[in-house]
Design a protein around this motif. Sequence first.
Motif, PDB file in Angstrom:
ATOM      1  N   ILE A   2       0.865  -1.207  -0.087  1.00 31.32           N
ATOM      2  CA  ILE A   2       0.018  -0.219  -0.019  1.00 31.32           C
ATOM      3  C   ILE A   2       0.768   1.328   0.078  1.00 31.32           C
ATOM      4  CG2 ILE A   2      -0.320   0.147   2.548  1.00 31.32           C
ATOM      5  CD1 ILE A   2      -3.134   0.972   1.954  1.00 31.32           C
ATOM      6  N   ALA A  29       4.368  -1.768   3.307  1.00 28.15           N
ATOM      7  CA  ALA A  29       3.764  -0.173   2.642  1.00 28.15           C
ATOM      8  C   ALA A  29       4.867   0.303   2.133  1.00 28.15           C
ATOM      9  CB  ALA A  29       2.972   0.403   4.015  1.00 28.15           C
ATOM     10  N   GLU A  80      -2.480   5.997  -1.610  1.00 28.88           N
ATOM     11  CA  GLU A  80      -3.852   5.168  -1.457  1.00 28.88           C
ATOM     12  C   GLU A  80      -4.615   5.608  -0.101  1.00 28.88           C
ATOM     13  OE1 GLU A  80      -3.249   1.106  -3.806  1.00 28.88           O
ATOM     14  OE2 GLU A  80      -1.496   1.802  -2.467  1.00 28.88           O
ATOM     15  N   LYS A 181      -2.247  -1.804   9.133  1.00 26.85           N
ATOM     16  CA  LYS A 181      -1.979  -3.086   8.418  1.00 26.85           C
ATOM     17  C   LYS A 181      -3.156  -3.697   8.173  1.00 26.85           C
ATOM     18  CE  LYS A 181       0.088  -7.542  10.121  1.00 26.85           C
ATOM     19  NZ  LYS A 181       1.049  -7.793   9.237  1.00 26.85           N
ATOM     20  N   SER A 184      -4.451  -2.380   4.958  1.00 26.63           N
ATOM     21  CA  SER A 184      -3.773  -2.805   3.777  1.00 26.63           C
ATOM     22  C   SER A 184      -4.072  -4.311   3.286  1.00 26.63           C
ATOM     23  CB  SER A 184      -2.220  -2.797   3.944  1.00 26.63           C
ATOM     24  OG  SER A 184      -1.905  -3.539   4.958  1.00 26.63           O
ATOM     25  N   GLU A 185      -4.476  -4.902   4.310  1.00 28.16           N
ATOM     26  CA  GLU A 185      -5.068  -6.364   4.176  1.00 28.16           C
ATOM     27  C   GLU A 185      -6.243  -6.485   3.822  1.00 28.16           C
ATOM     28  OE1 GLU A 185      -3.582  -8.350   7.696  1.00 28.16           O
ATOM     29  OE2 GLU A 185      -1.618  -8.188   6.943  1.00 28.16           O
TER      30      GLU A 185
END
Length: 215
Positions: A2, A29, A80, A181, A184-185
């Motif tokens: 990300i 990231a 993002e 996290k 991003s997942e």
Amino acid sequence: MIKLGILASGRGSNFQSIIDSIKNDYLSAEIKILITDNPDAYAINRAKENNIPYVCLKMSKSKSEYYEMVVEQLQKNEVELVILAGFMRIVARPLLDVYKMRIMNIHPALLPSFRGLHGQRQALEYGVKIAGCTVHFVDDGVDTGPIITQAAVPVYSDDTEDSISQRILALEHKIYPYAIKLFSEDRLVIYDNIVTILNEIKSDDKLFVPTQKIS
Ligand code: GRF
């Protein structure tokens, strides 16, 4: 991986915790840019030390023009997710619209209590016995957006604003990377202003020793 954009006005210890989480492979990231409104922000040193591009955009124009410039920088860098890390300004349009529910903030109190400035001092003055911090998505209110995660610390009778702030800050440095996290997942779902964490790992000691065990 990300792509993150960080907005910070000062010390940048949360910025540093994100840098460290990437370095030690907790977080997958890339920090594309640091945007600051303060040419003297210590966060700039951290960016330089870590070869992270930065730009200082001083608040000189109208709010909307300012946030247009911020959006331009973020988009140019294909950001993002926007991370407010001690950014001492209230975020406004068009940033709020362009990055709707893709802006996170960390607040040094257990929201919805003690919104605004000096959350730690407000908690101490109120006399609460548990304090903490909150990561939330940013909406158009002040510290009102959907809550992603929180962590708590005890307040002791001899605490000062400084001692309680330090205890809270240590947890901020854990839960902010954790929240990023999760995002991003793709594990955060927002419905009706409530954030649901998919495949959440549960732990009884989450209250005082929160998320560091989760990886
Ligand atoms: C932190 O206490 C954070 O909760 C609040 O501003 C402070 C920023 O600290 N939003 P730092 O610049 O990350 O060290």
